[in-house]
Design a protein around this motif. Structure first.
Motif: not given
Length: 140
Positions: A86-88, A92, A112, A114-115, A118-120
């Motif tokens: 994710g962005d952070d 996961s 997931s 997670i949108d 927001d997946i990098r």
């Protein structure tokens, strides 16, 4: 509906935007097509479709892991992982499967919370230490 196609670049796991604005198949939501490119000399690759949902992201993929010195042999009992970053920067694991003695797997599914936005990065790995293929969505 518009769709975006991301294609992995070389062994860097990069992503290149192409085909923006192409219509999604009838009845399909906006999807993102991603090719996970081999990493660190691996011959492993994967084709991944990301589909947004109100609850996060649905994923469908297939992968090819031909025998090569850098990757476990498909006949070994190996647990593969589909990982989203994710962005952070948090990793996961969204799906796991074992090799079935062939050099490929098809019809794998996961989801997931997670949108897509927001997946990098998406990785195909064996544990945290061995990333076999990847695509960086943040470079699109």
């Amino acid at each position: 509906a518009a769709s975006v196609t991301l294609v992995g670049v070389g062994g860097l796991g990069g992503a290149v935007l192409s085909g923006a604005g192409a219509p999604a198949p009838d009845g399909a939501a906006d999807t993102t097509q991603v090719v996970l490119a081999p990493v660190a000399g691996s011959q492993v690759s994967a084709d991944l479709t990301l589909t947004p949902s109100t609850w996060g992201t649905q994923m469908e993929w297939s992968c090819d892991y031909p025998s090569d010195p850098g990757a476990p042999a498909p006949t070994d009992v190996v647990t593969y992982e589909l990982v989203v970053v994710g962005d952070d920067g948090e990793r996961s694991v969204v799906g796991t499967w074992t090799g079935d003695g062939t050099a490929h797997a098809r019809g794998l599914l996961a989801s997931s919370a997670i949108d897509i936005a927001d997946i990098r990065r998406v990785e195909l790995a064996v544990g945290e230490a061995l990333v076999l293929a990847a695509a960086d969505l943040s470079e699109a």
